[in-house]
Write an enzyme that holds these catalytic residues in place. Sequence first.
Site, PDB file in Angstrom:
ATOM      1  N   CYS A 196      -0.575   4.341   2.262  1.00 43.91           N
ATOM      2  CA  CYS A 196      -0.651   4.292   3.733  1.00 43.91           C
ATOM      3  C   CYS A 196      -0.296   2.888   4.190  1.00 43.91           C
ATOM      4  O   CYS A 196       0.842   2.454   3.989  1.00 43.91           O
ATOM      5  CB  CYS A 196      -2.022   4.741   4.231  1.00 43.91           C
ATOM      6  SG  CYS A 196      -3.430   4.023   3.368  1.00 43.91           S
ATOM      7  N   SER A 197      -1.232   2.138   4.768  1.00 42.94           N
ATOM      8  CA  SER A 197      -0.915   0.787   5.216  1.00 42.94           C
ATOM      9  C   SER A 197      -2.150  -0.102   5.128  1.00 42.94           C
ATOM     10  O   SER A 197      -2.401  -0.907   6.004  1.00 42.94           O
ATOM     11  CB  SER A 197      -0.361   0.805   6.643  1.00 42.94           C
ATOM     12  OG  SER A 197      -1.283   1.444   7.498  1.00 42.94           O
ATOM     13  N   CYS A 198      -2.936   0.039   4.042  1.00 39.88           N
ATOM     14  CA  CYS A 198      -4.106  -0.819   3.841  1.00 39.88           C
ATOM     15  C   CYS A 198      -3.658  -2.273   3.877  1.00 39.88           C
ATOM     16  O   CYS A 198      -2.665  -2.641   3.249  1.00 39.88           O
ATOM     17  CB  CYS A 198      -4.760  -0.522   2.494  1.00 39.88           C
ATOM     18  SG  CYS A 198      -5.428   1.146   2.386  1.00 39.88           S
ATOM     19  N   CYS A 233       0.880  -1.171   0.000  1.00 38.98           N
ATOM     20  CA  CYS A 233       0.000   0.000   0.000  1.00 38.98           C
ATOM     21  C   CYS A 233       0.910   1.212   0.000  1.00 38.98           C
ATOM     22  O   CYS A 233       1.471   1.558   1.042  1.00 38.98           O
ATOM     23  CB  CYS A 233      -0.924   0.018   1.221  1.00 38.98           C
ATOM     24  SG  CYS A 233      -1.857   1.562   1.359  1.00 38.98           S
TER      25      CYS A 233
END
Lengths: 193, 93
Positions: free
Chosen positions: A101-103, A98
Amino acid sequence: MTLLETDSGRLLAALRGLLAEKGITDRAEIAERIAVTDAATPERGAAMVAKAWVDPGFRALMLADGAQAAESLGIPMRGMPPLGVLENTPDLHHLVVCTLCSCYPRAVLGYPPFWFKSTSYRARAVRDPEGVLAEWGTVLPASATIRVVDSTADYRWMVLPMRPEGTDGWSEERLAALVREGDMIGVTVPQLA
Amino acid sequence: MIAPGTRVRVRDDWPETRGPCHIRTPHYLRGETGTVTRHLGDFPNPEDLAFDRPAPRLPLYHVQFDIRRLWADGTPGADLLVEVFEPWLEVTS
């Protein structure tokens, strides 16, 4: 004092207080959601992978609708984004990142590992996936091309890795124990110890 | 609706230079050309959701890009699948 300088614990307490005061949620519901989140670990994803390896019907369901497949194993998916499953083959290897962000598919893999959220992994996975895999010591079949999946919007993605050679006749439990977090992100592939 | 196989260009637009915004289209794709592989469904526009505005549902696509076309030193032969909302795509073919 600005918002950025305020102690995060105080901010959280204030936010919780406001949510309760406005009747949006309460302590019990927050505690319940935290418990649900904490209960999710990569063992859930590994159980799905092992089942897909031995059950063609489950494999088809998992590739068509990952969330429905997860729910059929009793994994709670309420309120979760759609789960897409990426099937590795001898010709195609998937790597999930991702960049924004940090999906991460938390319902089936739990909290993302620290490196998944690092700017280094996020910048390099989309540009030099071959170099990233080499650093993990991951060796792909010579026929394999790499497909990077940048998780930018509403789906969450997990990899269905290939079943390792030499595991004929293994039980689902024994197969599941082989599958690691990184195998379902695509930085590694399952291996016999 | 954009059919699978259609060549598309990601808009070379930079709303972040015009004021506060929330964008799910990565910088590295702006102005780049790829191929739609799949309609993933319709989802509320995150650019509105982020500001608590009414958010119309927009078609979301998987778009495939050649990594080597994005970066001269990118892994040869590797490709990239990215979720992109329809308003960001211009059909080129």
